[in-house]
Scaffold this motif. Structure first.
Motif, mmCIF file in Angstrom:
data_model
loop_
_atom_site.group_PDB
_atom_site.id
_atom_site.type_symbol
_atom_site.label_atom_id
_atom_site.label_comp_id
_atom_site.label_asym_id
_atom_site.label_seq_id
_atom_site.Cartn_x
_atom_site.Cartn_y
_atom_site.Cartn_z
ATOM 1 N N ASP A 9 -7.078 -2.364 3.761
ATOM 2 C CA ASP A 9 -6.794 -1.736 5.059
ATOM 3 C C ASP A 9 -5.301 -1.478 5.230
ATOM 4 N N ALA B 254 3.845 0.504 8.189
ATOM 5 C CA ALA B 254 2.879 1.552 8.527
ATOM 6 C C ALA B 254 3.028 2.025 9.969
ATOM 7 N N LYS C 13 7.543 6.331 9.816
ATOM 8 C CA LYS C 13 6.754 7.417 9.232
ATOM 9 C C LYS C 13 7.659 8.334 8.408
ATOM 10 N N ALA D 12 -0.486 4.401 3.458
ATOM 11 C CA ALA D 12 -0.632 5.732 2.871
ATOM 12 C C ALA D 12 -0.663 6.819 3.945
ATOM 13 N N LYS D 13 -1.185 6.499 5.132
ATOM 14 C CA LYS D 13 -1.254 7.469 6.229
ATOM 15 C C LYS D 13 0.092 7.669 6.911
ATOM 16 N N ASN D 14 1.067 6.839 6.572
ATOM 17 C CA ASN D 14 2.376 6.926 7.218
ATOM 18 C C ASN D 14 3.360 7.782 6.416
ATOM 19 N N ASP D 15 2.810 8.609 5.540
ATOM 20 C CA ASP D 15 3.581 9.605 4.778
ATOM 21 C C ASP D 15 4.707 9.023 3.923
ATOM 22 N N ARG E 133 -4.284 1.511 3.041
ATOM 23 C CA ARG E 133 -4.688 2.781 3.652
ATOM 24 C C ARG E 133 -3.779 3.141 4.824
ATOM 25 N N ALA E 134 -3.404 2.154 5.628
ATOM 26 C CA ALA E 134 -2.522 2.407 6.773
ATOM 27 C C ALA E 134 -1.149 2.871 6.301
ATOM 28 N N GLU F 92 -7.542 7.226 -4.473
ATOM 29 C CA GLU F 92 -8.185 7.742 -3.251
ATOM 30 C C GLU F 92 -7.152 8.076 -2.177
ATOM 31 N N VAL F 93 -6.213 7.150 -1.930
ATOM 32 C CA VAL F 93 -5.305 7.321 -0.790
ATOM 33 C C VAL F 93 -4.060 8.137 -1.143
#
Length: 250
Positions: free
Chosen positions: A95, A60, A65, A101-104, A98-99, A246-247
């Protein structure tokens, strides 16, 4: 259902016992279990020394990324099972998901595509790769696909395709019984292991397992694995799938 002596005798099975996925230990018989190899990666984009030291949390980080590809965890398969491990692990959990998933990361449902894109350098790391596709590509000599069996947080055990059950009132009860006992015999398990590369739980075919199974996937006594094929672990999916939707979106 078990009638052959070599199938019923517990000395022919690991740990001197049968393995079942269901809590009642009556219905879903597991005849091969292996440790899932944690990641596949391109050694030109992720140095092997770095891969040996990496944590799931590192996937993450900004340096990776957009460079991670996932077998879509929203559908059944190795991708979802990998995320079941992430969700259940006390040092990872929601957690970490989610981290990540935010890293594309990019999601795919094409098992071969995941590994081919790693090979050509489109992605550095893959989670939830297909063991069968990996074995095939290795036989073909496809370059730049390495694997790391364990990250810092370990990995999990899975039965893959190696579980079975007998339906109530089958159309051909005797034929079902004959096939069941043959499949669990040494002859049947040798053919299964040769074709699938999954290490059988039988104790009398170590030479076959050593020849045909991925050594990275064979269970090591010194390692603690998270079980992802038991009835209890599968119940976690009821909590995991809404988080994945969700993510990553539906």
């Amino acid at each position: 259902q078990l009638i052959l002596l070599e199938v019923k005798d517990l000395k022919y099975w690991k740990d001197g016992k049968f393995d079942f996925a269901d809590n009642s230990r009556k219905s879903i018989f597991v005849f091969a279990v292996y440790g899932k190899v944690a990641i596949a990666y391109n050694p030109t984009l992720l140095e092997p020394q770095r891969a040996q030291e990496i944590s799931y949390w590192d996937l993450a980080n900004p340096e990776l990324k957009g460079k991670v590809i996932l077998r879509d965890p929203r559908t059944a398969g190795p991708g979802q099972t990998s995320f079941l491990f992430l969700y259940a692990h006390p040092q990872l959990g929601p957690d970490m998901i989610r981290a990540l998933a935010k890293n594309d990361p990019v999601l795919t449902r094409d098992d071969r595509q995941l590994l081919e894109w790693i090979s050509v350098g489109k992605f550095a790391v893959g989670i939830g790769h297909s063991d069968l596709q990996l074995a095939e590509l290795r036989k073909l000599g496809v370059p730049n696909i390495k694997t790391q069996p364990l990250l810092k947080e370990g990995t999990y055990t899975t039965a893959g395709f190696s579980s079975l059950m007998v339906f109530a009132d089958p159309p051909h009860p005797s034929a079902a019984k004959v096939y069941l006992n043959w499949l669990l015999s040494k002859e049947g398990q040798i053919l299964w292991t040769t074709a699938s590369n999954y290490p059988s739980r039988r104790t009398d075919m170590d030479d076959v397992i050593a020849k045909y199974s991925d050594p990275e996937a064979i269970i090591k006594p010194a390692i603690t694995y998270i079980n992802t094929y038991s009835e209890d672990s599968l119940a976690v999916r009821d909590k995991l799938v809404p988080l994945l939707n969700e993510v990553f979106g539906r």
